[in-house]
Design a protein around this motif. Structure first.
Motif, PDB file in Angstrom:
ATOM      1  N   ARG A  70       7.276  80.072   0.028  1.00 12.36           N
ATOM      2  CA  ARG A  70       7.986  80.258  -1.237  1.00 12.36           C
ATOM      3  C   ARG A  70       7.006  80.388  -2.404  1.00 12.36           C
ATOM      4  N   LYS A  71       5.947  79.617  -2.375  1.00 14.15           N
ATOM      5  CA  LYS A  71       4.930  79.697  -3.423  1.00 14.15           C
ATOM      6  C   LYS A  71       4.258  81.072  -3.399  1.00 14.15           C
ATOM      7  N   ASN A  96       5.544  83.744  -2.408  1.00 17.73           N
ATOM      8  CA  ASN A  96       6.534  84.728  -2.856  1.00 17.73           C
ATOM      9  C   ASN A  96       6.867  84.593  -4.339  1.00 17.73           C
ATOM     10  N   GLN A 144       7.878  81.823  -6.132  1.00 17.86           N
ATOM     11  CA  GLN A 144       8.854  80.845  -6.606  1.00 17.86           C
ATOM     12  C   GLN A 144       8.165  79.813  -7.500  1.00 17.86           C
ATOM     13  N   THR A 145       8.851  79.412  -8.561  1.00 19.86           N
ATOM     14  CA  THR A 145       8.293  78.494  -9.548  1.00 19.86           C
ATOM     15  C   THR A 145       8.677  77.052  -9.226  1.00 19.86           C
ATOM     16  N   LEU A 159       9.329  72.750  -3.788  1.00 20.38           N
ATOM     17  CA  LEU A 159      10.025  74.016  -3.528  1.00 20.38           C
ATOM     18  C   LEU A 159      11.004  73.949  -2.357  1.00 20.38           C
TER      19      LEU A 159
END
Length: 188
Positions: A69-70, A72, A74-75, A141
């Motif tokens: 996720r990081k 990609n 994502q915050t 996340l």
């Protein structure tokens, strides 16, 4: 965020170091059972290794997802009630907390002490490795449901912290067993 990671890291270090010291105890103490249906210290150590195994399955999978996720984009966002969740997890280490463990986390007595000790060392290393991968808040996340004590959704840091509190709970149990052992020795 760094202070949360540091708290989790210190809890891991403290509790696994304490666990390691139990392997140096006298054989008679490790197998002492005040009552037939109670676990002895050896069985408690095996139970901890079994529980860690299942918690780490979730932690490892969540860590991989968080890193994806990081990557990609994502915050990381800190939830408003973030600190209070740790207080809820702290309850796990208390004796008053009632917990019915699943059957697959019951000790079998089939593993020897060296196997259990090696497993615990490996589990400690895995927890520390996951924390090192999640050093910039990536552990926020991914949330995974924790049914124990109705904790609800926990991020990876909280899940690892839960693992430490479970260990702490059983360290206290082993200390009580050691006290009972010493009291029974005095009565003889």
């Amino acid at each position: 965020m760094r202070n949360v990671i540091q708290v989790v890291r210190e809890a891991l270090l403290t509790n696994f170091r304490e666990l390691d010291s139990w392997f140096e105890k006298d054989h008679v103490l490790l197998h002492f059972k005040p009552e037939r249906d109670q676990w002895n210290i050896r069985e408690v150590l095996e139970h901890i290794s079994l529980t860690n195994y299942f918690l780490l399955l979730i932690i490892n999978k969540s860590t991989r997802r968080a890193l994806d996720r990081k990557r990609n984009g994502q915050t990381v966002i800190l939830p408003a009630d973030y600190e209070s969740k740790f207080s809820q997890i702290d309850v796990i280490s208390s004796k008053s907390f009632g917990w019915v463990r699943p059957e697959h986390m019951e000790p079998t007595g089939l593993k020897n002490m060296q196997e259990i000790k090696a497993l615990l060392k490996q589990q400690y290393a895995q927890c520390m490795y996951n924390l090192s991968l999640l050093k910039n808040g990536e552990g926020l996340l991914v949330f995974t449901n924790m049914s124990v004590n109705q904790l609800g959704k926990l991020d990876i840091y909280q899940y690892i912290y839960f693992l430490t509190k479970h260990i702490e709970r059983h360290i206290n149990q082993m200390k009580r067993l050691e006290e009972e052992f010493e009291e029974s020795a005095v009565m003889i």
